[in-house]
Enzyme design. Structure first.
Site, PDB file in Angstrom:
ATOM      1  N   LYS A 101       0.801  -1.226   0.000  1.00  0.00           N
ATOM      2  CA  LYS A 101       0.000   0.000   0.000  1.00  0.00           C
ATOM      3  C   LYS A 101       0.839   1.284   0.000  1.00  0.00           C
ATOM      4  O   LYS A 101       0.460   2.292  -0.590  1.00  0.00           O
ATOM      5  CB  LYS A 101      -0.946   0.019   1.211  1.00  0.00           C
ATOM      6  CG  LYS A 101      -2.012  -1.058   1.209  1.00  0.00           C
ATOM      7  CD  LYS A 101      -3.127  -0.707   0.283  1.00  0.00           C
ATOM      8  CE  LYS A 101      -4.335  -1.603   0.337  1.00  0.00           C
ATOM      9  NZ  LYS A 101      -4.269  -2.917   0.928  1.00  0.00           N
ATOM     10  N   GLU A 133      -9.584   6.279   3.107  1.00  0.00           N
ATOM     11  CA  GLU A 133     -10.419   5.218   3.656  1.00  0.00           C
ATOM     12  C   GLU A 133      -9.496   4.049   3.949  1.00  0.00           C
ATOM     13  O   GLU A 133      -8.406   3.953   3.402  1.00  0.00           O
ATOM     14  CB  GLU A 133     -11.463   4.796   2.624  1.00  0.00           C
ATOM     15  CG  GLU A 133     -10.968   3.780   1.575  1.00  0.00           C
ATOM     16  CD  GLU A 133      -9.853   4.288   0.659  1.00  0.00           C
ATOM     17  OE1 GLU A 133      -9.720   5.517   0.528  1.00  0.00           O
ATOM     18  OE2 GLU A 133      -9.123   3.463   0.069  1.00  0.00           O
ATOM     19  N   SER A 178       1.792  -9.761  -1.157  1.00  0.00           N
ATOM     20  CA  SER A 178       1.410  -8.347  -1.014  1.00  0.00           C
ATOM     21  C   SER A 178       1.574  -7.789   0.393  1.00  0.00           C
ATOM     22  O   SER A 178       1.774  -6.585   0.555  1.00  0.00           O
ATOM     23  CB  SER A 178      -0.030  -8.148  -1.496  1.00  0.00           C
ATOM     24  OG  SER A 178      -0.925  -8.998  -0.802  1.00  0.00           O
TER      25      SER A 178
END
Ligand SMILES: *Cc1c(COP(=O)(O)O)cnc(C)c1O
Length: 403
Positions: A95, A117, A384
């Protein structure tokens, strides 16, 4: 015979084929156009690119390693398996590649406040982290249910100086958090940039997030070449909104010998409200700014979703994935909560790595197809994120108490 080149750049209205676009209220059109113009300018700007590269190296810790997972390869019965270690990025997931890029853009645009968010909390943590580093004010919207599932990440965000606002509307998960963030953005648009966390939403977000995450695939390509002299035969990634998968796949789209598989959350079965596999039970619709595959009832109302992993629990998939599926370039599959939890355990035992529950879906697919991989297959899996945030959720799930 050579196959036609795949052009997945959106047109100037933000369409990937029939998908994408800008389906927002009038009040958001001006800020989106301002953002699209700024991004168009800076994505090619050498000083911007230099600054992004330096922060990715020194702050995020890039390039992340590509690791040959020998025990996993033996279990799967294929030639080799390589794991792209996005779990080793600062804050523990991919991220931050996107949060960092967008925070740099916000600074260039003169915005002093960022909002975001978050579902599993990883995007919130990544955004709170870069906001602290750049001295930007930061507000994170998070559904109440997700705050309970991911209490550790709530504590991390607050420790990083961010305000975390609980969202109590509807299903109290990611979709409602996005709506709240969009409401905040409309109200404070002069001072505020909205750092959307996946390859979703209105143009230019799907393009911008894809570009910032494509560093994953570019590095993998280079590392595979250097380590093995060839490209992988298969790429595997989990797909929530689709940012880690599109970042991993994109630099390989025109290498037609590379097969690509995106794995969605099959939840507790492909029944109404029990999963988040948009390509298994969804159809084209419009949600939160973009036209794409989404889970909806026959009146077009958004359906409830479920997944053991908060980060895959969303009713729509990024619009570029919808196009890649139509083109047949990427295959999409789903695995269940049970299979994902089993894969979480297996990877810990076989490789000494606890993956995020989202990531565990990609591993579950890999393990499930044991016996069907070809002997000479070289499979690259995008790892990830790391699983520390999920240990309580896994423990609860095993006791039948998962939320
Ligand atoms: C958020 C998250 C995902 C899902 O989001 P995408 O945009 O589909 O990548 C997957 N893995 C991890 C570790 C995450 O934090």
């Amino acid at each position: 015979m050579s196959r036609p080149r795949i052009n997945t750049n959106p047109n100037r209205h933000g369409y990937f084929g029939p998908y994408g676009g800008m389906y927002v209220p009038e009040t958001l059109m001006a800020p989106l156009h301002e953002l699209a113009a700024a991004y168009k300018r800076y994505r090619k700007d050498p000083a911007f690119k230099r600054e992004l590269r330096a922060h990715l190296r020194d702050y995020v810790g890039r390039p992340t390693p590509l690791y040959a997972a020998e025990r996993l390869a033996r279990e799967m019965g294929c030639a080799a398996v390589y794991l792209k270690r996005e779990d080793l990025c600062h804050t523990g997931a991919h991220k931050i590649n996107n949060s960092l890029g967008q925070a740099l853009l916000a600074r260039r645009m003169g915005k002093r406040r960022v909002i975001a968010e978050t579902g599993a909390g990883q995007h919130g943590v990544a955004t709170a982290t870069v906001a602290a580093m750049f001295g930007l004010e930061c507000v994170i919207y998070m559904g109440e249910v997700d705050m309970e599932r991911q209490a550790l990440n709530v504590f991390r965000m607050r420790s990083l100086g961010a305000e975390v606002v609980p969202v109590t509307a509807g299903q109290r998960t990611l979709k409602e958090a996005i709506s709240e963030a969009m409401r905040d953005w409309v109200t404070h648009v002069r001072t505020t940039h909205y750092i959307l966390g996946s390859a979703l939403g209105a143009h230019p977000y799907p393009l911008m997030v894809r570009d910032f995450q494509s560093v994953i695939g570019r590095e993998t390509r280079r590392q595979m070449r250097a380590m093995t002299g060839r490209l992988p035969s298969v790429l595997l990634a989990c797909v929530g909104g689709g940012s880690n998968a599109i970042g991993f796949f994109h630099p390989f789209l025109n290498d037609h010998e590379v097969r690509m598989i995106g794995v969605e959350a099959g939840g507790s079965g492909i029944r109404k409200g029990r999963h988040a596999a948009r390509f298994a039970g969804g159809k084209m619709g419009i949600l939160q700014g973009t036209k794409t595959f989404m889970l909806q009832d026959r009146y077009g109302q958004v359906q409830l979703t479920h997944s053991v992993s908060a980060g895959l629990d969303y009713a729509a998939i990024g619009p570029e994935h919808s196009l890649l599926r139509d083109l047949g370039r990427v295959e999409y599959a789903h695995v269940s909560d049970r299979e994902a939890v089993a894969a979480f355990d297996a990877l810990g035992r076989w490789e000494g790595i606890l993956p995020a529950l989202e990531t565990a879906h990609a591993f579950a697919y890999a393990i499930k197809h044991t016996g069907r991989w070809k002997k000479n297959d070289v499979v690259a899996i995008n790892l990830s994120g790391r699983g520390d945030k999920d240990v309580q959720q896994v423990a609860n799930w095993k006791e039948g108490r998962a939320i």
